[in-house]
Design a protein around this motif. Sequence first.
Motif, PDB file in Angstrom:
ATOM      1  N   VAL A  92     -42.937  27.872  30.012  1.00  0.00           N
ATOM      2  CA  VAL A  92     -43.328  28.351  28.686  1.00  0.00           C
ATOM      3  C   VAL A  92     -42.350  27.786  27.659  1.00  0.00           C
ATOM      4  N   THR A  93     -42.858  27.254  26.560  1.00  0.00           N
ATOM      5  CA  THR A  93     -41.989  26.790  25.474  1.00  0.00           C
ATOM      6  C   THR A  93     -42.394  27.512  24.200  1.00  0.00           C
ATOM      7  N   THR A  94     -41.396  28.062  23.511  1.00  0.00           N
ATOM      8  CA  THR A  94     -41.658  28.712  22.229  1.00  0.00           C
ATOM      9  C   THR A  94     -41.010  27.881  21.128  1.00  0.00           C
ATOM     10  N   ILE A  95     -41.216  28.310  19.902  1.00  0.00           N
ATOM     11  CA  ILE A  95     -40.653  27.583  18.767  1.00  0.00           C
ATOM     12  C   ILE A  95     -39.126  27.481  18.877  1.00  0.00           C
ATOM     13  N   GLU A  96     -38.506  28.493  19.499  1.00  0.00           N
ATOM     14  CA  GLU A  96     -37.043  28.468  19.666  1.00  0.00           C
ATOM     15  C   GLU A  96     -36.614  27.344  20.602  1.00  0.00           C
ATOM     16  N   GLY A  97     -37.552  26.870  21.436  1.00  0.00           N
ATOM     17  CA  GLY A  97     -37.229  25.802  22.386  1.00  0.00           C
ATOM     18  C   GLY A  97     -37.363  24.411  21.799  1.00  0.00           C
ATOM     19  N   LEU A  98     -37.801  24.305  20.550  1.00  0.00           N
ATOM     20  CA  LEU A  98     -38.012  22.978  19.965  1.00  0.00           C
ATOM     21  C   LEU A  98     -36.772  22.454  19.243  1.00  0.00           C
ATOM     22  N   GLY A  99     -35.815  23.334  18.961  1.00  0.00           N
ATOM     23  CA  GLY A  99     -34.630  22.868  18.242  1.00  0.00           C
ATOM     24  C   GLY A  99     -33.831  24.068  17.762  1.00  0.00           C
ATOM     25  N   THR A 100     -32.739  23.814  17.101  1.00  0.00           N
ATOM     26  CA  THR A 100     -31.910  24.894  16.570  1.00  0.00           C
ATOM     27  C   THR A 100     -31.813  24.746  15.056  1.00  0.00           C
ATOM     28  N   ARG A 101     -31.191  25.733  14.430  1.00  0.00           N
ATOM     29  CA  ARG A 101     -31.003  25.668  12.981  1.00  0.00           C
ATOM     30  C   ARG A 101     -30.187  24.419  12.615  1.00  0.00           C
ATOM     31  N   GLU A 102     -29.176  24.102  13.457  1.00  0.00           N
ATOM     32  CA  GLU A 102     -28.339  22.945  13.174  1.00  0.00           C
ATOM     33  C   GLU A 102     -29.050  21.636  13.515  1.00  0.00           C
ATOM     34  N   ARG A 103     -29.791  21.670  14.635  1.00  0.00           N
ATOM     35  CA  ARG A 103     -30.461  20.445  15.073  1.00  0.00           C
ATOM     36  C   ARG A 103     -31.959  20.730  15.278  1.00  0.00           C
ATOM     37  N   PRO A 104     -32.700  20.786  14.181  1.00  0.00           N
ATOM     38  CA  PRO A 104     -34.137  21.060  14.312  1.00  0.00           C
ATOM     39  C   PRO A 104     -34.843  19.904  15.024  1.00  0.00           C
ATOM     40  N   GLY A 105     -35.876  20.258  15.784  1.00  0.00           N
ATOM     41  CA  GLY A 105     -36.688  19.220  16.417  1.00  0.00           C
ATOM     42  C   GLY A 105     -37.500  18.481  15.372  1.00  0.00           C
ATOM     43  N   PRO A 106     -38.092  17.353  15.750  1.00  0.00           N
ATOM     44  CA  PRO A 106     -38.837  16.534  14.780  1.00  0.00           C
ATOM     45  C   PRO A 106     -39.918  17.321  14.051  1.00  0.00           C
ATOM     46  N   ILE A 107     -40.611  18.198  14.764  1.00  0.00           N
ATOM     47  CA  ILE A 107     -41.698  18.921  14.116  1.00  0.00           C
ATOM     48  C   ILE A 107     -41.132  19.929  13.118  1.00  0.00           C
ATOM     49  N   GLN A 108     -40.012  20.549  13.508  1.00  0.00           N
ATOM     50  CA  GLN A 108     -39.386  21.525  12.601  1.00  0.00           C
ATOM     51  C   GLN A 108     -38.854  20.821  11.356  1.00  0.00           C
ATOM     52  N   GLN A 109     -38.183  19.676  11.565  1.00  0.00           N
ATOM     53  CA  GLN A 109     -37.626  18.929  10.442  1.00  0.00           C
ATOM     54  C   GLN A 109     -38.731  18.489   9.488  1.00  0.00           C
ATOM     55  N   ALA A 110     -39.859  18.067  10.073  1.00  0.00           N
ATOM     56  CA  ALA A 110     -40.968  17.598   9.232  1.00  0.00           C
ATOM     57  C   ALA A 110     -41.528  18.749   8.397  1.00  0.00           C
ATOM     58  N   PHE A 111     -41.635  19.935   8.982  1.00  0.00           N
ATOM     59  CA  PHE A 111     -42.144  21.082   8.213  1.00  0.00           C
ATOM     60  C   PHE A 111     -41.171  21.454   7.092  1.00  0.00           C
ATOM     61  N   ILE A 112     -39.855  21.305   7.361  1.00  0.00           N
ATOM     62  CA  ILE A 112     -38.870  21.570   6.305  1.00  0.00           C
ATOM     63  C   ILE A 112     -39.000  20.516   5.201  1.00  0.00           C
TER      64      ILE A 112
END
Lengths: 162, 461
Positions: free
Chosen positions: A71-91
């Motif tokens: 199971v992967t949740t949004i917490e598994g995609l990256g951290t506040r310091e190192r957001p994953g690509p999808i998180q960074q793109a949404f930011i």
Amino acid sequence: MAVTLTVNGKTQQVDADPETPLLYVLRDHLELNGAKYGCGIGQCGACTVMVDGEAVLSCVTPVLLLEGRRVTTIEGLGTRERPGPIQQAFIDEQAAQCGYCIPGMMMRAQALLQANPSADEAAIRAALEPNLCRCGTHMRIIKAVMRAGEAMRQNSRGGGAI
Amino acid sequence: MRALRIIAGLATIVVVAAAAFVAYAWRSAIDPVEPPVQANIDRALVARGADLAAIGNCNVCHTAPGGQPFAGGLGIPTPFGTIYSTNITPDPENGIGHWSEAAFIRAMREGVDREGRHLYPAFPYDHYTLVSNEDNRAIYAFLMTRKAVSARIPANELSFPFNIRMLLAGWKALYFREGPFQPDPNRSAELNRGYYLTEGLSHCGACHTPRNRLGAEKKGEYLAGAEVENWTVYPINANSPAPVPWNADSLAIYLRHGWHEQHGASRGSMAPVTANLGSVPEEDVKAIAAYVADVMGTPNQERISRGEAALAAARKESETPLAVRTAANGNGVGEAIFVSACQGCHDGRRPVPFGGLNLHLSSAVNAANAQNIINVTLFGLPAARGEPSAIMPAYRGVLNADQLVALLDYMRKRFSDKPAWTDTRERVVATMNGQREVPIYRMDGTTQAPPETSMRTAPWP
């Protein structure tokens, strides 16, 4: 009763009834509050997580189905310091307004882009269809997913992780 | 010498027979015309043609996924290969722009195109032959006022000898009886109308009657159910699997709205049909319903009692608090999955179509196989666009084959008094690995935005 679950790479025992929806276990037992409770009947997508790379609605998925699954949740995609690509793109695209649908949107987009990093706009629209947003930030969400796809393609060319 | 003479004699017979067959099968071309000027076509005729085209479901086959309405190009799988639906927009190059009204009527009545080529019965002219000239003229007017789409259709992919169109003359001699419809004076006006629409334009039997090895409907198994595009098509004769017997009223509601509270929602290849019937004159839907109910016949006392028992069981479950039943459950993977994943919607506490059907009322669990439940469980029911509809989440991402088989076995045992299915695992595995390809249809209307007209979409992720 105890259930064994593998969430974001970590295998752990959870003291929950096997019939409990995954969403409740994530939020109440594991304190992973990224996935949201929206409708509770699998119609809005706010609770979307990934199971073995596929987007799954955690509010209608009992944990008894998940033994041996990843199971992967949004917490598994990256951290506040190192957001994953999808998180960074949404930011970068400022794709959230109230933000309630966004974790689900990101998880379904992540599943799509992992399977097909060069998904075009039509594919993104089709894939995100089960996820509702009531603020109306759809255009930014689509832009963010396209941006994330571009980042992932560059990462994979450079040998980095998706 | 004697042997030579025999060979020469046989050769002559073959040549003469072949020549005779060609002469028999030959159809002349009908001269091309310039596409009619759209502004000159009577609007009332076009409006009637729109309804008739919807009753005939022309858009369903003559629209490719994501393509323009009526521009064709949908690959129709048959046991003989793939046939691509034609472009029936007024485009002169790729469509039927050069077809005169007479050429259109001949295609509908005889299954021959303007150039004189026999058409494959994937185009259901064995039904359309019943359509009156008056109705054909209206459909022609409707099609000729659609937007001309310059879309070229792929060539059919048929194996020898099925790729020889002339042989279809032989098929027609065996299985095809030319119309038009003659009303039966012993039937009521409504039943005659119902027969005309059901057997003619609606071509219900094209899916609901099983076909023989040469692709012709088996007349002895009229509306007895079949399997189309890996969806199970239920019998709509006396063998209907519906727990509560259908009647003319419930069929009319279902056909018009796409759902009925005692039968559930239309899905699979039926979804575009009920979507089309949502916009046509109500009397026509009622006539179809009356005729189909007549074919099903009046249920006997045993069928009526079974229906009442099913309704009572469903009502009782809808009134029982969920938690009590959950706690009352024992072991068993199938039961555990049903109680935790399915029952929350399918206990019948919220009415159809926005709540799930209580499965005591389900035709699917009483059907000959589990295919339809497999399809909706794995791929869900995608939401209609632009209108409220039934919806079901897809479970493809979580259920493995063992879990799904256990669930299906449990559902059959709990909700049907019929014997266990025997081919469930094969069907589950083949559907999961894509060997059985399942088109997923939306419930929305075909009169909506163009790309959705066909309602064929990729399986829902």
